[in-house]
Design an enzyme around this catalytic site. Structure first.
Site, mmCIF file in Angstrom:
data_model
loop_
_atom_site.group_PDB
_atom_site.id
_atom_site.type_symbol
_atom_site.label_atom_id
_atom_site.label_comp_id
_atom_site.label_asym_id
_atom_site.label_seq_id
_atom_site.Cartn_x
_atom_site.Cartn_y
_atom_site.Cartn_z
ATOM 1 N N HIS A 29 0.844 -1.192 0.000
ATOM 2 C CA HIS A 29 0.000 0.000 0.000
ATOM 3 C C HIS A 29 0.876 1.238 0.000
ATOM 4 C CE1 HIS A 29 -3.076 2.908 1.101
ATOM 5 N NE2 HIS A 29 -3.917 2.022 0.598
ATOM 6 N N ASP A 32 -8.015 -5.334 -0.244
ATOM 7 C CA ASP A 32 -8.485 -6.190 -1.338
ATOM 8 C C ASP A 32 -8.108 -7.653 -1.165
ATOM 9 O OD1 ASP A 32 -9.660 -4.098 -2.820
ATOM 10 O OD2 ASP A 32 -7.703 -3.488 -3.571
HETATM 11 N N1 CMC Z 1 4.309 -7.530 -4.842
HETATM 12 C C1 CMC Z 1 5.650 -7.486 -4.984
HETATM 13 N N2 CMC Z 1 6.383 -6.387 -4.777
HETATM 14 C C2 CMC Z 1 5.736 -5.260 -4.429
HETATM 15 C C3 CMC Z 1 4.344 -5.238 -4.251
HETATM 16 C C4 CMC Z 1 3.624 -6.426 -4.481
HETATM 17 N N3 CMC Z 1 2.307 -6.443 -4.340
HETATM 18 N N4 CMC Z 1 3.967 -3.993 -3.902
HETATM 19 C C5 CMC Z 1 5.086 -3.257 -3.848
HETATM 20 N N5 CMC Z 1 6.162 -4.024 -4.152
HETATM 21 C C6 CMC Z 1 7.583 -3.604 -4.142
HETATM 22 C C7 CMC Z 1 7.924 -2.779 -5.365
HETATM 23 O O1 CMC Z 1 8.352 -3.611 -6.404
HETATM 24 C C8 CMC Z 1 9.004 -1.887 -4.830
HETATM 25 O O2 CMC Z 1 10.180 -2.667 -4.720
HETATM 26 P P1 CMC Z 1 11.625 -1.971 -4.984
HETATM 27 O O3 CMC Z 1 11.775 -0.958 -3.891
HETATM 28 O O4 CMC Z 1 12.582 -3.095 -4.874
HETATM 29 O O5 CMC Z 1 11.563 -1.371 -6.348
HETATM 30 C C9 CMC Z 1 8.557 -1.608 -3.393
HETATM 31 O O6 CMC Z 1 7.759 -2.747 -3.031
HETATM 32 C C10 CMC Z 1 7.722 -0.345 -3.243
HETATM 33 O O7 CMC Z 1 6.603 -0.434 -4.136
HETATM 34 P P2 CMC Z 1 6.054 0.748 -5.047
HETATM 35 O O8 CMC Z 1 5.456 0.175 -6.260
HETATM 36 O O9 CMC Z 1 7.097 1.799 -5.187
HETATM 37 O O10 CMC Z 1 4.931 1.310 -4.077
HETATM 38 P P3 CMC Z 1 3.708 2.222 -4.486
HETATM 39 O O11 CMC Z 1 3.335 2.961 -3.289
HETATM 40 O O12 CMC Z 1 4.015 2.998 -5.718
HETATM 41 O O13 CMC Z 1 2.559 1.165 -4.878
HETATM 42 C C11 CMC Z 1 0.732 -0.350 -4.724
HETATM 43 C C12 CMC Z 1 1.549 0.762 -4.037
HETATM 44 C C13 CMC Z 1 -0.499 -0.641 -3.885
HETATM 45 C C14 CMC Z 1 0.299 0.128 -6.102
HETATM 46 C C15 CMC Z 1 1.630 -1.616 -4.826
HETATM 47 O O14 CMC Z 1 1.967 -2.083 -3.538
HETATM 48 C C16 CMC Z 1 0.978 -2.728 -5.637
HETATM 49 O O15 CMC Z 1 1.077 -2.749 -6.859
HETATM 50 N N6 CMC Z 1 0.261 -3.710 -4.971
HETATM 51 C C17 CMC Z 1 -0.452 -4.739 -5.664
HETATM 52 C C18 CMC Z 1 -1.798 -4.221 -6.145
HETATM 53 C C19 CMC Z 1 -2.801 -4.006 -5.018
HETATM 54 O O16 CMC Z 1 -2.993 -4.867 -4.161
HETATM 55 N N7 CMC Z 1 -3.477 -2.844 -5.036
HETATM 56 C C20 CMC Z 1 -4.498 -2.508 -4.045
HETATM 57 C C21 CMC Z 1 -4.055 -1.371 -3.174
HETATM 58 S S1 CMC Z 1 -5.070 -1.124 -1.729
HETATM 59 C C22 CMC Z 1 -6.679 -0.778 -2.194
HETATM 60 C C23 CMC Z 1 -6.868 0.104 -3.366
HETATM 61 O O17 CMC Z 1 -6.169 1.069 -3.619
HETATM 62 O O18 CMC Z 1 -7.791 -0.180 -4.088
#
Ligand code: CMC
Length: 393
Positions: free
Chosen positions: A271, A328
């Site tokens: 998140h 989710d």
């Molecule tokens: N699986 C594997 N690695 C992950 C995941 C994941 N689900 N989420 C984040 N990471 C890693 C990412 O690769 C990055 O690694 P590194 O620092 O080595 O490059 C690190 O964690 C930080 O992630 P980020 O993408 O920079 O974080 P963000 O704040 O931009 O993204 C997010 C947040 C929710 C989009 C992301 O965690 C994600 O894609 N999660 C999976 C999709 C999901 O479950 N979304 C629902 C969110 S909650 C409810 C809603 O919004 O609807």
């Protein structure tokens, strides 16, 4: 220009001041208008929470009654909207259909477009609260090629939504189940607002051009659809099904999620703001156990989800990045137990988020916020001379 600060994804940019939702990502705290999400999920109804989010206070009995009656008075959706729906193929994703129908509402309710007074705002708010669940139910019935019904005005907000979704085509009946009603009520409350997330920021920014409420909500639906946002609830179940079909071994999927050359991510994990745990996920995990138990549903996918969560929480990659299950991760398991098809999960999320979108839009308009218009840091070509077509290589 040098004065512009670059912040891709607005990770550190506050876009507005807001008095609606408080979120502490380090501590895992979520409050609507000062009330903790745990208490609201336990004690309030979805309609009360909608009122609270939009108007700032919990309604007293009279206020709630009036709010409910005002909504019911607006619950009929124009018959011609059915013609709009008819034009879509059955294969269409319900979220695409929902966003289109919400946008089409502006055409059928031209007076709701210009809402410069609080009175007109209230009318538009009540209208969208009334009609949106009808449209949501229609997206499901379209998929199943079933008849379309309007709201049963003798039922509560959540009950009538369930009835519109599941009632029998011929007998027009639907047997309400208390467990299902209570679980859905709770899920909708947990989804009702989450400060400046992607879809809410979209609603505020579209609304900031003084496009009407319905147009802003329709844009919010589109933003919510993506798998990194609300679409994750559908993606989680698809991932769990894939793990099951693959024999149930979660470690392979954990490794895939860690592999930076593989675009696969653990859906329902991570998140932007929560770096401890998502308080909504805690409540939903507990509810999933209870609801499946009460409904007598034995879903092997719940065990896979628990195994996957445990394995991820013990893995250094997820520990280092503070990745926890989000809202989710377990919600889809409950929707499934209620008989809601996977493609409808994000539509349910949208019905839950609607009051939040409305509250944020109203706040933005009442505070007379300026049009949303971020700047950029230009990295393209400098000034070039035009080349005639024959001279281009
Ligand atoms: N699986 C594997 N690695 C992950 C995941 C994941 N689900 N989420 C984040 N990471 C890693 C990412 O690769 C990055 O690694 P590194 O620092 O080595 O490059 C690190 O964690 C930080 O992630 P980020 O993408 O920079 O974080 P963000 O704040 O931009 O993204 C997010 C947040 C929710 C989009 C992301 O965690 C994600 O894609 N999660 C999976 C999709 C999901 O479950 N979304 C629902 C969110 S909650 C409810 C809603 O919004 O609807």
């Amino acid at each position: 220009s040098g004065a512009i600060t670059l912040d891709p994804g607005y990770k550190n940019t506050g876009s507005c001041e807001s008095a609606i939702t408080f979120l502490d990502g380090e501590e895992g705290i979520l409050r609507y208008r000062g009330y903790s999400i745990e208490e609201l999920a336990e004690k309030a109804s979805f309609l009360e929470v909608a009122y609270l989010l939009i108007f700032g206070e919990l309604p007293n009995e009279l206020q709630l009654q009036k709010f409910n009656t005002d909504i019911l008075d607006q619950s009929i959706v124009n018959e011609d909207m059915k013609t709009v729906l008819k034009g879509f193929p059955e294969s269409a994703h319900p979220m695409g259909v929902l966003s289109s129908l919400t946008s089409a509402l502006t055409a059928f309710n031209p007076k709701s477009v210009n809402v410069d007074s609080e009175e007109d705002m209230y009318k538009a708010i009540v209208k969208i609260l009334a009609k949106f669940p009808v449209l949501a139910a229609w997206t499901l019935r379209k998929k199943k090629n079933q008849k379309l019904f309007n709201k049963d005005t003798n039922l509560g907000y959540v009950e009538s939504l369930l009835k519109m979704m599941f009632q029998d085509d011929k007998k027009k009946t639907y047997k309400l189940n208390r467990t299902v009603v209570n679980a859905l009520d709770k899920l909708l409350i947990l989804h009702a607002d989450h400060e400046q997330n992607c879809s809410t920021s979209t609603v505020r920014i579209v609304g900031s051009s003084h496009a009407g409420l319905f147009a802003s909500i329709s844009a919010g639906v589109s933003a919510l659809w993506g798998p990194l946002h609300g679409g994750a609830n559908q993606a989680v179940i698809e991932m769990l099904e894939e793990i099951k079909a693959d024999g149930g071994d979660t470690s392979k999927f954990i490794e895939k999620a860690k592999d930076k050359d593989d675009p696969f991510r653990l859906m329902g994990f991570g998140h932007r703001v929560y770096k401890n745990f998502d308080p909504r996920a805690k409540i939903i995990k507990k509810a999933a156990d209870e609801v499946l138990d009460q409904l007598g549903v034995d879903d092997p996918i719940l065990e896979i989800a628990k195994g996957l969560e445990k394995a991820a929480l013990e893995d250094q990659y997820f520990i280092d990045r503070k990745l926890y299950p989000n809202v989710d991760f377990y919600s889809g398991i409950i929707y499934r137990a209620m008989g809601i098809p996977t493609e409808m999960f994000t539509v349910m999320f949208a019905v839950g988020r609607l009051p939040g979108w409305i509250a944020q839009w109203r706040e933005m308009r009442l505070r007379k916020e300026p049009i949303g218009r971020p700047r950029q840091v230009y990295i393209g070509e400098t000034h070039r001379k035009f080349k005639e077509i024959e001279a281009r290589s």
